[in-house]
Design a protein around this motif. Structure first.
Motif, PDB file in Angstrom:
ATOM      1  N   ASP A   1       9.260 -24.282 -83.174  1.00  0.00           N
ATOM      2  CA  ASP A   1       9.080 -24.422 -81.889  1.00  0.00           C
ATOM      3  C   ASP A   1       7.908 -25.605 -81.398  1.00  0.00           C
ATOM      4  O   ASP A   1       8.395 -26.372 -80.585  1.00  0.00           O
ATOM      5  CB  ASP A   1       8.606 -23.173 -81.159  1.00  0.00           C
ATOM      6  CG  ASP A   1       9.740 -21.999 -81.148  1.00  0.00           C
ATOM      7  OD1 ASP A   1      10.897 -22.626 -81.521  1.00  0.00           O
ATOM      8  OD2 ASP A   1       9.314 -20.841 -81.006  1.00  0.00           O
ATOM      9  N   SER A   2       6.930 -25.551 -81.954  1.00  0.00           N
ATOM     10  CA  SER A   2       5.796 -26.525 -81.753  1.00  0.00           C
ATOM     11  C   SER A   2       6.090 -27.711 -82.126  1.00  0.00           C
ATOM     12  O   SER A   2       6.081 -28.694 -81.274  1.00  0.00           O
ATOM     13  CB  SER A   2       4.445 -26.130 -82.635  1.00  0.00           C
ATOM     14  OG  SER A   2       3.320 -26.987 -82.181  1.00  0.00           O
ATOM     15  N   ALA A   3       6.888 -27.924 -83.359  1.00  0.00           N
ATOM     16  CA  ALA A   3       7.320 -29.291 -83.727  1.00  0.00           C
ATOM     17  C   ALA A   3       8.547 -29.999 -82.769  1.00  0.00           C
ATOM     18  O   ALA A   3       8.476 -31.081 -82.224  1.00  0.00           O
ATOM     19  CB  ALA A   3       7.813 -29.218 -84.968  1.00  0.00           C
ATOM     20  N   SER A   4       9.275 -28.985 -82.377  1.00  0.00           N
ATOM     21  CA  SER A   4      10.487 -29.233 -81.370  1.00  0.00           C
ATOM     22  C   SER A   4       9.700 -29.720 -79.973  1.00  0.00           C
ATOM     23  O   SER A   4      10.176 -30.641 -79.442  1.00  0.00           O
ATOM     24  CB  SER A   4      11.273 -27.902 -81.091  1.00  0.00           C
ATOM     25  OG  SER A   4      12.545 -28.642 -80.362  1.00  0.00           O
ATOM     26  N   ARG A   5       8.818 -28.921 -79.595  1.00  0.00           N
ATOM     27  CA  ARG A   5       8.095 -29.261 -78.185  1.00  0.00           C
ATOM     28  C   ARG A   5       7.498 -30.602 -78.185  1.00  0.00           C
ATOM     29  O   ARG A   5       7.618 -31.761 -77.317  1.00  0.00           O
ATOM     30  CB  ARG A   5       7.086 -28.379 -77.735  1.00  0.00           C
ATOM     31  CG  ARG A   5       7.774 -26.911 -77.183  1.00  0.00           C
ATOM     32  CD  ARG A   5       6.762 -26.083 -76.502  1.00  0.00           C
ATOM     33  NE  ARG A   5       5.834 -25.697 -77.444  1.00  0.00           N
ATOM     34  CZ  ARG A   5       5.695 -24.684 -78.201  1.00  0.00           C
ATOM     35  NH1 ARG A   5       7.030 -23.814 -77.932  1.00  0.00           N
ATOM     36  NH2 ARG A   5       4.815 -24.352 -79.188  1.00  0.00           N
ATOM     37  N   GLU A   6       6.830 -30.999 -79.269  1.00  0.00           N
ATOM     38  CA  GLU A   6       5.954 -32.176 -79.462  1.00  0.00           C
ATOM     39  C   GLU A   6       6.886 -33.436 -79.554  1.00  0.00           C
ATOM     40  O   GLU A   6       6.689 -34.599 -79.151  1.00  0.00           O
ATOM     41  CB  GLU A   6       4.892 -31.967 -80.913  1.00  0.00           C
ATOM     42  CG  GLU A   6       4.050 -33.164 -80.894  1.00  0.00           C
ATOM     43  CD  GLU A   6       2.861 -33.044 -81.834  1.00  0.00           C
ATOM     44  OE1 GLU A   6       2.480 -34.105 -82.416  1.00  0.00           O
ATOM     45  OE2 GLU A   6       2.884 -31.860 -82.275  1.00  0.00           O
ATOM     46  N   GLY A   7       8.043 -33.089 -80.399  1.00  0.00           N
ATOM     47  CA  GLY A   7       8.915 -34.315 -80.338  1.00  0.00           C
ATOM     48  C   GLY A   7       9.791 -34.537 -79.350  1.00  0.00           C
ATOM     49  O   GLY A   7       9.991 -35.781 -79.234  1.00  0.00           O
ATOM     50  N   SER A   8       9.959 -33.512 -78.621  1.00  0.00           N
ATOM     51  CA  SER A   8      10.746 -33.708 -77.452  1.00  0.00           C
ATOM     52  C   SER A   8       9.704 -34.317 -76.299  1.00  0.00           C
ATOM     53  O   SER A   8      10.350 -35.389 -75.664  1.00  0.00           O
ATOM     54  CB  SER A   8      11.015 -32.317 -76.616  1.00  0.00           C
ATOM     55  OG  SER A   8      12.076 -31.796 -77.528  1.00  0.00           O
ATOM     56  N   THR A   9       8.756 -34.041 -76.391  1.00  0.00           N
ATOM     57  CA  THR A   9       7.547 -35.040 -75.494  1.00  0.00           C
ATOM     58  C   THR A   9       7.501 -36.279 -75.869  1.00  0.00           C
ATOM     59  O   THR A   9       7.259 -37.085 -75.099  1.00  0.00           O
ATOM     60  CB  THR A   9       6.127 -34.122 -75.590  1.00  0.00           C
ATOM     61  OG1 THR A   9       6.182 -32.752 -75.203  1.00  0.00           O
ATOM     62  CG2 THR A   9       5.009 -34.809 -74.792  1.00  0.00           C
TER      63      THR A   9
END
Length: 226
Positions: A215-223
């Motif tokens: 979840d954290s990796a997905s949020r950071e990548g999307s940002t």
């Protein structure tokens, strides 16, 4: 596959036949620690014969673990090879955990031993490739790789040890001892959450941690992409 014995009755010992035997024993005798003596019995040779192919027990375990890493990547590619980065990582780590559960005598060694083999290198490349596809900056790819690998290997080794002590538990032993819930007074949050905590098992804990990291990796990548 295991190497057949020659027709003259002598056993043809090869690195591959030894690894086959290690993997077989780790599945069929989950509660036992792998030893040269037991391997020799399984292969029908003197235990000292193993030293012609592997310098010590750790070298054999590393080679067998490497086979498990390679198999987990292959399983993930077969199950989710055309899907997105997160689905491929979930498939890989689920396959790796399943391998440790099937072969607990090997899984228990996974956190402490590097294999130095092609299977481990392939698995590292696979994880890095998926995290790069997530859109993470170069340095953060390694950050999330470290989080994922340490979480999976630590929990995998712990679950494998648990299975050796409790054959048949398959990762479903309660995470918290039932005794914890007999002393709830003065702990209002523990009391409020205790039904969910009581249902939590080792595999559930592994999956919760994996989801949180992804979840954290997905949020950071999307940002970064936005």
């Amino acid at each position: 596959m295991a190497q057949p014995a020659p027709r003259d009755g002598r056993v043809r010992l090869t690195p591959e036949s030894i690894i086959d035997a290690v993997i077989r024993l780790s599945r069929e005798e989950p509660g036992e620690r792998l030893t040269f003596r037991r391997l020799g019995q399984e292969l029908g040779v003197d235990a000292s014969a193993m030293y012609r192919h592997f310098r010590n027990r750790d070298a054999i375990v590393r080679a067998a673990l490497d086979r498990l890493f390679q198999g987990a990547v292959a399983d993930a590619q077969a199950a989710a090879g055309r899907e997105d980065w997160r689905s491929r990582l979930e498939a890989y780590f689920e396959a790796l955990m399943a391998a440790f559960i099937r072969h607990p005598a090997l899984g228990r060694e996974s956190f402490a031993l590097d294999t130095y083999g092609p299977g481990e290198l392939q698995s590292i490349e696979f994880v890095l490739e998926c995290l790069t596809e997530a859109g993470l900056p170069h340095a953060r790819v390694v950050h999330y790789y470290a989080a994922l690998e340490s979480h999976a290997l630590a929990l995998g080794a712990g679950i494998a040890r648990e299975i050796q002590q409790l054959p048949g538990s398959a990762g479903h032993d309660p995470w918290l001892s039932p005794g914890v819930f007999t002393q709830l007074a003065g702990h209002p949050l523990l009391e409020a959450h205790h039904p969910d905590l009581a249902r939590l098992d080792s595999l559930g804990t592994f999956r919760a941690g994996l989801a949180a990291i992804l979840d954290s990796a997905s949020r950071e990548g999307s940002t970064i992409r936005s």
